[in-house]
Design a protein around this motif. Structure first.
Motif, mmCIF file in Angstrom:
data_model
loop_
_atom_site.group_PDB
_atom_site.id
_atom_site.type_symbol
_atom_site.label_atom_id
_atom_site.label_comp_id
_atom_site.label_asym_id
_atom_site.label_seq_id
_atom_site.Cartn_x
_atom_site.Cartn_y
_atom_site.Cartn_z
ATOM 1 N N THR A 68 32.883 -7.912 33.864
ATOM 2 C CA THR A 68 32.968 -8.673 35.586
ATOM 3 C C THR A 68 33.404 -9.457 36.003
ATOM 4 O OG1 THR A 68 31.096 -9.358 34.873
ATOM 5 C CG2 THR A 68 30.406 -7.211 34.947
ATOM 6 N N PHE A 69 34.402 -10.169 35.283
ATOM 7 C CA PHE A 69 35.234 -11.079 35.301
ATOM 8 C C PHE A 69 36.161 -10.798 35.617
ATOM 9 C CE2 PHE A 69 33.378 -13.853 31.236
ATOM 10 C CZ PHE A 69 31.884 -14.076 31.807
ATOM 11 N N VAL A 70 36.338 -10.165 35.870
ATOM 12 C CA VAL A 70 37.606 -9.248 36.832
ATOM 13 C C VAL A 70 37.211 -9.136 37.888
ATOM 14 C CG1 VAL A 70 39.370 -6.816 37.174
ATOM 15 C CG2 VAL A 70 38.218 -7.941 34.884
ATOM 16 N N LEU A 71 36.089 -8.901 38.772
ATOM 17 C CA LEU A 71 35.954 -9.119 40.327
ATOM 18 C C LEU A 71 35.493 -10.926 40.465
ATOM 19 C CD1 LEU A 71 32.871 -6.517 39.994
ATOM 20 C CD2 LEU A 71 34.990 -6.743 40.758
ATOM 21 N N THR A 72 35.462 -12.097 39.592
ATOM 22 C CA THR A 72 35.295 -12.729 40.371
ATOM 23 C C THR A 72 36.517 -14.146 39.843
ATOM 24 O OG1 THR A 72 34.153 -15.335 40.520
ATOM 25 C CG2 THR A 72 33.635 -13.331 39.228
ATOM 26 N N VAL A 126 34.823 -1.116 37.801
ATOM 27 C CA VAL A 126 35.587 -2.279 38.711
ATOM 28 C C VAL A 126 37.101 -1.886 38.754
ATOM 29 C CG1 VAL A 126 36.488 -4.784 37.722
ATOM 30 C CG2 VAL A 126 33.731 -4.118 37.053
ATOM 31 N N GLU A 127 38.184 -1.612 37.706
ATOM 32 C CA GLU A 127 38.749 -1.119 38.032
ATOM 33 C C GLU A 127 38.944 -0.265 39.403
ATOM 34 O OE1 GLU A 127 40.632 0.281 34.352
ATOM 35 O OE2 GLU A 127 42.634 1.162 35.658
ATOM 36 N N TYR A 128 38.386 0.082 39.785
ATOM 37 C CA TYR A 128 38.136 1.618 40.807
ATOM 38 C C TYR A 128 38.217 0.569 41.928
ATOM 39 C CZ TYR A 128 36.671 5.068 44.509
ATOM 40 O OH TYR A 128 37.065 5.356 45.757
ATOM 41 N N LEU A 129 37.179 -0.229 42.290
ATOM 42 C CA LEU A 129 36.859 -1.587 42.519
ATOM 43 C C LEU A 129 37.951 -1.917 43.613
ATOM 44 C CD1 LEU A 129 33.602 -2.486 42.598
ATOM 45 C CD2 LEU A 129 34.251 -1.638 44.304
ATOM 46 N N VAL A 130 38.798 -2.321 42.164
ATOM 47 C CA VAL A 130 39.899 -3.320 42.683
ATOM 48 C C VAL A 130 41.141 -2.982 43.469
ATOM 49 C CG1 VAL A 130 39.124 -5.408 41.443
ATOM 50 C CG2 VAL A 130 40.916 -3.396 39.402
ATOM 51 N N ARG A 131 41.423 -0.689 42.245
ATOM 52 C CA ARG A 131 42.467 -0.850 42.797
ATOM 53 C C ARG A 131 42.407 0.347 44.342
ATOM 54 N NH1 ARG A 131 45.573 1.887 39.284
ATOM 55 N NH2 ARG A 131 45.009 1.527 36.856
ATOM 56 N N ARG A 132 41.331 -0.185 45.008
ATOM 57 C CA ARG A 132 41.080 0.336 45.928
ATOM 58 C C ARG A 132 40.831 -0.355 47.369
ATOM 59 N NH1 ARG A 132 34.875 1.584 47.628
ATOM 60 N NH2 ARG A 132 34.606 -0.562 47.751
ATOM 61 N N ASP A 133 40.494 -1.983 46.638
ATOM 62 C CA ASP A 133 40.202 -2.424 47.580
ATOM 63 C C ASP A 133 42.032 -3.214 47.901
ATOM 64 O OD1 ASP A 133 38.120 -2.093 48.631
ATOM 65 O OD2 ASP A 133 37.716 -3.960 47.392
#
Lengths: 263, 263
Positions: free
Chosen positions: B163-167, B250-257
């Motif tokens: 989750t730390f990848v997100l922030t 999380v990986e999908y989210l950061v790649r997509r956005d």
């Protein structure tokens, strides 16, 4: 004098801007407040397990004070560290403006945040661990809280000045904060410590202030605790003067050798 | 299959070594492995001795060591991600064909094994400062429990690390996450002093069971350490599955956005 006021204001504005960037709703609700409260809860619970509700109440007052003191020691240090890490320290040194009022202004936000922390811990934890503590007793002791946080800030500033040419600033000020917890009578009375540690505690900020706060909460008058309060103020002034000397020396060396960016 | 396993192990070994090198100059690690364990041992054992519960000494020493281990793990998950982000290498690691969790496993394990130092430091502090009797009733069970605790905590760290990848505020959240874990795991006080409704939360935390397993091996808790070890293994597997699912999301989210560098 008006120039000093202007510099103080400008420093304060920068400090507030810094803190405003850091204090998003997510960090305040998800980090700052929980961290402050839960650190206090953790140590209060240890005291509760060790000595029941009486020692828990003792730890509540101690940790309330320590939450603010710890923060202000770190914040004062961070003010210096931040300038260093952001690469703005050389500009401050080279500028003809006096650095003292500017730095005092910069640290104002940290001081206020420290006081807010006291309020938070008391508001949330007194109903659980405060037993017979009343709002009136706490308000009565409020001026000593202010003095003690200010006195501890001076130590933070000294820590920042000492660690200026090193990369270990955060470790040093964090260690100082925890050592104060150990020697300052936060979780158990100072008298339970070995004499040497007691002596160290009494030459550090917070110990005398905390003793005065406990006494006032227990019903003593300000006249009875004036010696302790005076000691706290003197200790703060001594650390402030030392910090001033060390910081000035550091800046002079940096100007002479041009090595402020080597750390 | 063997080649695949070999390449995974090579990545783990490489990131393990890399992390060890980075750690050697990291002030946070010096703080969490050497300074904090000493201070927490002095504070907790000192409080128990003052409260007349000297028999809690070994319990507090093990708890302080576990705090060091957990600190190192949590800092690991947060700081590794934050370090890579600040160094501009996080996006490359996420984009590389090697799954990011494998790199994180190597780095986390490296820190986990180094965190054993904190346990040594707390035992030495208890021995030197308080002359505590630190007899371990079942040394073999203690060592096995310790290893399983390390692995389990690392797996738990991976869940948080994802989750730390997100922030960009991982550091802040990491600090706030420390004390709830210390409290819920009963690292320094018996869990029985916590309200009953918190127990289910305690039971899903690796440090709770690690502490219990070590306490049982040391003869402080009347329980079978081997049975608790089995629970730790199950918990580690559950954490791994959760971490894997979270990382994928999380990986999908950061790649997509494409939000990796936006902070």
């Amino acid at each position: 004098m008006s120039q000093w006021i202007q510099l103080f204001r400008s420093g304060a504005r920068t400090g507030w801007s810094n803190i405003a960037v850091e204090l998003t709703p997510a960090t305040v609700l998800g980090s700052r407040i929980p961290r402050t409260i839960l650190q206090a809860v953790f140590f209060i619970l240890i005291s509760y397990a060790a000595g029941g509700s009486e020692l828990a109440k003792f730890a509540l007052i101690g940790n309330t004070m320590h939450a603010a003191v710890f923060h202000s020691v770190i914040e004062m240090s961070v003010v210096i560290e931040l300038e260093k890490w952001l690469g703005t320290m050389p500009y401050l040194i080279a500028s003809p403006a006096n650095w003292f009022p500017a730095m005092m202004g910069r640290s104002l936000a940290g001081y206020v945040e420290g006081l807010v922390r006291i309020l938070l811990v008391l508001l949330i934890l007194v109903p659980f661990f405060g037993a017979d503590l009343t709002a009136l007793d706490l308000l009565h002791a409020a001026p000593i809280f202010f003095v003690t946080v200010a006195s501890a800030s001076a130590l933070g500033w000294l820590s920042g000045a000492i660690s200026l040419p090193t990369r270990w600033g955060m470790l040093i000020c964090n260690t100082i904060g925890y050592v104060m917890m150990l020697t300052g009578g936060v979780n158990f009375p100072v008298t339970a410590l070995p004499p040497v540690i007691q002596w160290i505690g009494h030459i550090l900020p917070m110990t005398n202030g905390l003793l005065a706060i406990r006494a006032v909460i227990d019903g003593a008058s300000y006249a009875d605790t004036s010696g302790l309060i005076l000691n706290e103020i003197i200790i703060g002034l001594v650390y402030g003067a030392l910090a001033w000397r060390v910081f000035t020396h550091r800046l002079n060396v940096a100007r002479q050798t041009g090595n402020i960016e080597q750390f | 299959m063997i080649n695949r396993l070999r390449s995974v192990l090579r990545v783990i070994a490489g990131s393990f070594t890399m992390q060890a090198k980075e750690r050697a100059t990291n002030q946070f690690f010096v703080g969490t492995l050497l300074v904090l364990p000493i201070i927490f041992t002095l504070l907790s054992v000192g409080t128990y001795l003052y409260g007349g519960k000297g028999n809690f000494g070994l319990y507090a020493v093990i708890g302080a060591g576990m705090m060091g281990v957990w600190n190192a793990n949590l800092w690991t998950s947060g700081r590794i991600v934050e370090g890579e982000r600040r160094g501009g290498t996080l996006s490359m690691l996420i984009a590389s064909p090697t799954p990011f969790p494998i790199i994180l496993v190597g780095k986390s394990l490296s820190n986990a094994f180094a965190s054993l130092i904190s346990l040594v430091v707390t035992f030495a502090t208890g021995l030197i400062a308080f002359r505590l009797e630190l007899d371990i009733a079942n040394p073999a069970a203690f060592i096995v429990s310790l290893l399983l605790t390390l692995i389990s905590m690392t797996c738990f760290g991976l869940v948080l690390g994802s989750t730390f990848v997100l922030t960009r505020n991982a550091g802040d959240f990491m600090e706030a996450a420390n004390y709830p874990i210390f409290i819920l795991s009963g690292l320094m006080f018996p869990l029985t002093i916590l309200p009953a409704w918190l127990r289910p939360l305690s039971s899903i935390l690796a440090p709770t069971w690690g502490n219990l397993a070590l306490g049982a091996s040391a003869g402080l808790v009347a329980d079978n350490p081997w049975l608790i070890d089995l629970y730790l293994i199950g918990l580690s597997l559950a954490y791994l599955m959760i971490a894997q699912t979270l990382f994928k999301k999380v990986e999908y989210l950061v790649r997509r956005d494409g939000s990796m560098e936006v902070f």
